[in-house]
Scaffold this motif. Structure first.
Motif, PDB file in Angstrom:
ATOM      1  N   ALA A   1     -11.481 -10.464  -3.749  1.00 25.14           N
ATOM      2  CA  ALA A   1     -10.227 -10.331  -4.490  1.00 25.14           C
ATOM      3  C   ALA A   1      -9.589  -9.000  -4.163  1.00 25.14           C
ATOM      4  O   ALA A   1     -10.238  -7.962  -4.259  1.00 25.14           O
ATOM      5  CB  ALA A   1     -10.478 -10.444  -5.986  1.00 25.14           C
ATOM      6  N   GLY A   2      -8.324  -9.071  -3.736  1.00 21.34           N
ATOM      7  CA  GLY A   2      -7.565  -7.844  -3.541  1.00 21.34           C
ATOM      8  C   GLY A   2      -6.690  -7.623  -4.747  1.00 21.34           C
ATOM      9  O   GLY A   2      -6.908  -8.212  -5.797  1.00 21.34           O
ATOM     10  N   ALA A   3      -5.687  -6.767  -4.568  1.00 19.97           N
ATOM     11  CA  ALA A   3      -4.829  -6.416  -5.694  1.00 19.97           C
ATOM     12  C   ALA A   3      -4.030  -7.618  -6.181  1.00 19.97           C
ATOM     13  O   ALA A   3      -3.758  -7.743  -7.368  1.00 19.97           O
ATOM     14  CB  ALA A   3      -3.904  -5.278  -5.308  1.00 19.97           C
ATOM     15  N   ASN A   4      -3.614  -8.526  -5.272  1.00 23.98           N
ATOM     16  CA  ASN A   4      -2.787  -9.629  -5.740  1.00 23.98           C
ATOM     17  C   ASN A   4      -3.152 -10.971  -5.131  1.00 23.98           C
ATOM     18  O   ASN A   4      -2.383 -11.914  -5.258  1.00 23.98           O
ATOM     19  CB  ASN A   4      -1.299  -9.319  -5.517  1.00 23.98           C
ATOM     20  CG  ASN A   4      -0.943  -9.236  -4.042  1.00 23.98           C
ATOM     21  OD1 ASN A   4      -1.789  -9.353  -3.182  1.00 23.98           O
ATOM     22  ND2 ASN A   4       0.312  -9.015  -3.751  1.00 23.98           N
ATOM     23  N   ARG A   5      -4.274 -11.078  -4.458  1.00 24.32           N
ATOM     24  CA  ARG A   5      -4.670 -12.387  -3.979  1.00 24.32           C
ATOM     25  C   ARG A   5      -6.184 -12.518  -3.900  1.00 24.32           C
ATOM     26  O   ARG A   5      -6.900 -11.560  -3.645  1.00 24.32           O
ATOM     27  CB  ARG A   5      -4.025 -12.739  -2.632  1.00 24.32           C
ATOM     28  CG  ARG A   5      -4.237 -11.810  -1.490  1.00 24.32           C
ATOM     29  CD  ARG A   5      -3.551 -12.308  -0.208  1.00 24.32           C
ATOM     30  NE  ARG A   5      -2.118 -12.509  -0.353  1.00 24.32           N
ATOM     31  CZ  ARG A   5      -1.357 -13.090   0.576  1.00 24.32           C
ATOM     32  NH1 ARG A   5      -1.885 -13.528   1.705  1.00 24.32           N
ATOM     33  NH2 ARG A   5      -0.056 -13.236   0.376  1.00 24.32           N
TER      34      ARG A   5
ATOM     35  N   ILE B   1       5.170   7.941   0.126  1.00 28.38           N
ATOM     36  CA  ILE B   1       5.644   7.937  -1.261  1.00 28.38           C
ATOM     37  C   ILE B   1       5.436   6.554  -1.874  1.00 28.38           C
ATOM     38  O   ILE B   1       4.953   6.412  -2.999  1.00 28.38           O
ATOM     39  CB  ILE B   1       7.143   8.319  -1.322  1.00 28.38           C
ATOM     40  CG1 ILE B   1       7.354   9.757  -0.851  1.00 28.38           C
ATOM     41  CG2 ILE B   1       7.679   8.152  -2.753  1.00 28.38           C
ATOM     42  CD1 ILE B   1       8.824  10.143  -0.683  1.00 28.38           C
ATOM     43  N   TRP B   2       5.819   5.538  -1.123  1.00 27.71           N
ATOM     44  CA  TRP B   2       5.685   4.158  -1.632  1.00 27.71           C
ATOM     45  C   TRP B   2       4.260   3.860  -2.033  1.00 27.71           C
ATOM     46  O   TRP B   2       3.994   3.301  -3.101  1.00 27.71           O
ATOM     47  CB  TRP B   2       6.162   3.180  -0.557  1.00 27.71           C
ATOM     48  CG  TRP B   2       6.162   1.742  -0.979  1.00 27.71           C
ATOM     49  CD1 TRP B   2       7.154   1.080  -1.655  1.00 27.71           C
ATOM     50  CD2 TRP B   2       5.133   0.780  -0.730  1.00 27.71           C
ATOM     51  NE1 TRP B   2       6.788  -0.236  -1.858  1.00 27.71           N
ATOM     52  CE2 TRP B   2       5.567  -0.449  -1.295  1.00 27.71           C
ATOM     53  CE3 TRP B   2       3.895   0.814  -0.097  1.00 27.71           C
ATOM     54  CZ2 TRP B   2       4.798  -1.606  -1.236  1.00 27.71           C
ATOM     55  CZ3 TRP B   2       3.142  -0.346  -0.043  1.00 27.71           C
ATOM     56  CH2 TRP B   2       3.584  -1.543  -0.608  1.00 27.71           C
TER      57      TRP B   2
ATOM     58  N   LEU C   1      -0.178   3.164  -5.978  1.00 32.28           N
ATOM     59  CA  LEU C   1      -1.499   3.477  -6.538  1.00 32.28           C
ATOM     60  C   LEU C   1      -1.372   3.893  -8.009  1.00 32.28           C
ATOM     61  O   LEU C   1      -2.181   3.493  -8.846  1.00 32.28           O
ATOM     62  CB  LEU C   1      -2.158   4.602  -5.739  1.00 32.28           C
ATOM     63  CG  LEU C   1      -2.630   4.234  -4.331  1.00 32.28           C
ATOM     64  CD1 LEU C   1      -3.099   5.478  -3.589  1.00 32.28           C
ATOM     65  CD2 LEU C   1      -3.735   3.191  -4.377  1.00 32.28           C
ATOM     66  N   ALA C   2      -0.368   4.694  -8.303  1.00 32.02           N
ATOM     67  CA  ALA C   2      -0.159   5.117  -9.689  1.00 32.02           C
ATOM     68  C   ALA C   2       0.153   3.902 -10.575  1.00 32.02           C
ATOM     69  O   ALA C   2      -0.328   3.810 -11.710  1.00 32.02           O
ATOM     70  CB  ALA C   2       0.972   6.146  -9.765  1.00 32.02           C
TER      71      ALA C   2
ATOM     72  N   VAL D   1     -10.441  -2.249  -8.783  1.00 32.76           N
ATOM     73  CA  VAL D   1      -9.656  -1.677  -7.675  1.00 32.76           C
ATOM     74  C   VAL D   1      -8.515  -0.851  -8.252  1.00 32.76           C
ATOM     75  O   VAL D   1      -8.226   0.265  -7.803  1.00 32.76           O
ATOM     76  CB  VAL D   1      -9.115  -2.810  -6.767  1.00 32.76           C
ATOM     77  CG1 VAL D   1      -8.116  -2.260  -5.754  1.00 32.76           C
ATOM     78  CG2 VAL D   1     -10.270  -3.509  -6.053  1.00 32.76           C
ATOM     79  N   HIS D   2      -7.864  -1.405  -9.256  1.00 32.22           N
ATOM     80  CA  HIS D   2      -6.740  -0.694  -9.883  1.00 32.22           C
ATOM     81  C   HIS D   2      -7.229   0.563 -10.595  1.00 32.22           C
ATOM     82  O   HIS D   2      -6.553   1.596 -10.581  1.00 32.22           O
ATOM     83  CB  HIS D   2      -6.017  -1.614 -10.862  1.00 32.22           C
ATOM     84  CG  HIS D   2      -5.285  -2.734 -10.186  1.00 32.22           C
ATOM     85  ND1 HIS D   2      -4.667  -3.740 -10.876  1.00 32.22           N
ATOM     86  CD2 HIS D   2      -5.066  -3.001  -8.872  1.00 32.22           C
ATOM     87  CE1 HIS D   2      -4.100  -4.577 -10.022  1.00 32.22           C
ATOM     88  NE2 HIS D   2      -4.327  -4.151  -8.808  1.00 32.22           N
ATOM     89  N   ALA D   3      -8.381   0.458 -11.226  1.00 32.46           N
ATOM     90  CA  ALA D   3      -8.898   1.624 -11.949  1.00 32.46           C
ATOM     91  C   ALA D   3      -9.125   2.785 -10.993  1.00 32.46           C
ATOM     92  O   ALA D   3      -8.845   3.942 -11.316  1.00 32.46           O
ATOM     93  CB  ALA D   3     -10.207   1.267 -12.654  1.00 32.46           C
TER      94      ALA D   3
END
Lengths: 348, 90
Positions: A36-40, A294-295, A300-301, A324-326
């Motif tokens: 699992a990645g951030a969105n898939r 920057i993007w 990440l933030a 991953v998000h944490a």
């Protein structure tokens, strides 16, 4: 030994999707671990066809919750992949690209391509092999040149035109994303201001841009790119955006002596890109390097905010329990550091 | 887990003096006192380009003055989050 078909709605849903695309499928089996990645979510499957063959494949189940401005619906992602393949870019064969009502998600099913995608494993396989790094870098340069020379507009089978991303619009997008964070990040604000005052000249015609071409989205074998994956951010824009993204420090995985994905020199990439007919524009490359830094820092933030929101309601945003998000929040300062180093020439 | 503990230990040791120094630097840059979050917000607002005069790189502050303050702050926070990150500088 034949493994029994996995039971459960997910497999049946995948089979129905493949049937709708005209593939004569007897059954679909889950074959290996999912990731699992951030969105898939990625699932390795095997497709048994009615003629007795078995086809290894990959099913990606897509959560479009955290949508970028130009994130493609899966059907369009599939269409872009097919078009890129026809233009000579190494890609996986698309078997199905559609929304699944059963799964209430978009699903992309592609033939499985042998090779490695995990960046640190790619880099370990190269080791100290300079020749291997050269070969892989040149392979990236060729793939990108072929993509960027593709005649737009595209692309048969799109449900809507590809978005066009120009530098000024990108500045607005960065500002909007930065404003949406609950806490200010003045480093990125400084960067946006400086970039807004020195927009690069755009190419004469916008090109098809992958949008996420990097170590991590390449299937690599024998020091060559066997397939470029994850095309959901494809759009029309400046080709230097793709080249800059590939060379961001964050994608070198601590192999900082090799700016291209941690495996190659910039001169190798430029040479291969130009030999394959691409036009290298250094000023635009530098601008997009800063803009994409920057993007990614803002991204990440945002991921960290989503995790915090799940555990500490009161923040604004969509919630997440992804580890991953944490972990993303700790890395924001690295992108701030990278940006400040890149900005230094603009202040002298 | 071990890495997380090391980060927490560095945060415990280095965090308060880092934030104190950043606060001091921002007060000097912005010519005014205040809590650190408020100073950061003021700096962010002063750097906004969308409310700045056309063609300006920022609203009210010289980016060249802001830059070393941000560099110092980022270096202090990086020393907590990832002290070996500078080793990759090229």
């Amino acid at each position: 030994m034949t493994r029994p078909a996995a039971r459960g709605p997910d497999v049946a849903a995948l089979q129905r999707l493949l049937d709708r695309q005209g593939h004569q499928v007897e059954r679909v089996r889950i074959d290996g671990a999912t990731s699992a990645g951030a969105n898939r979510k990625t699932v390795m499957i095997e497709i048994d066809t009615v003629d007795g063959k078995t086809r290894p494949a990959v099913a990606q189940i897509v959560n479009r919750g955290d949508t970028e401005l130009w994130m493609l619906p899966v059907a369009d992602e599939g269409a872009v992949v097919v078009a890129a393949g026809n233009a000579g870019v190494p890609v996986a064969e698309v078997l199905a690209a559609d929304h699944s009502r059963d799964l209430d998600a978009d699903v992309l099913i592609t033939a499985r391509v042998s090779g490695e995608t995990i960046p640190r494993r790619v880099l370990r396989s190269l080791g100290a092999d300079v020749g291997g790094g050269l070969s892989l870098t040149r392979s990236c340069g060729r793939a990108l040149a072929r993509l960027h020379r593709m005649d737009p507009p595209p692309v048969d089978g799109l449900t809507r035109p590809l978005g066009v991303l120009a530098p000024a619009a990108y500045i607005d997008h960065l500002t909007e994303r930065l404003d949406a964070l609950p806490h200010p990040l003045p480093t990125f604000r400084l960067g946006i201001g400086l970039l807004a005052s020195c927009l690069p000249e755009s190419p004469a015609e916008p090109a098809v841009v992958h949008g996420d071409f990097r170590n991590g989205n390449l299937i690599v074998a024998d020091h060559e790119v066997r397939a470029v994956v994850d095309w959901e951010l494809a759009h029309l824009g400046d080709p230097m955006e793709d080249l800059a993204w590939l060379c961001l420090r964050t994608w070198r995985f601590d192999h900082d002596h090799r700016p291209v994905g941690g495996f190659g020199r910039l001169s190798w990439l430029q040479a291969a890109y130009e030999e394959a007919g691409g036009e290298w524009r250094q000023e635009a490359f530098d601008w997009w390097t800063m803009a994409r830094t920057i993007w990614w820092g803002i991204g990440l933030a945002s991921q960290a905010v989503r995790f915090v929101e799940e555990h500490e309601p009161g923040f604004v945003g969509e919630r997440s329990t992804s580890i991953v998000h944490a972990a993303s929040g700790r890395r924001v300062v690295e992108l701030e550091y990278d940006l400040l180093r890149l900005l230094r020439p603009l202040l002298t | 887990m071990a890495n997380l503990c090391r980060i927490l230990a560095r945060e415990y040791e280095l965090g308060p003096p880092a934030r104190a120094q950043t606060k001091q630097d921002l007060e000097q840059l912005l010519d005014g006192a205040g809590p650190l979050p408020e100073l950061i917000a003021r700096l962010d607002h002063a750097l906004r380009v969308d409310t700045a005069p056309p063609g300006a790189a920022s609203h009210g502050l010289d980016p060249a003055r802001v830059y070393p303050v941000l560099v110092a702050d980022v270096n202090r926070r990086l020393a907590i989050a990832r002290p070996d990150y500078h080793e990759g500088d090229r």
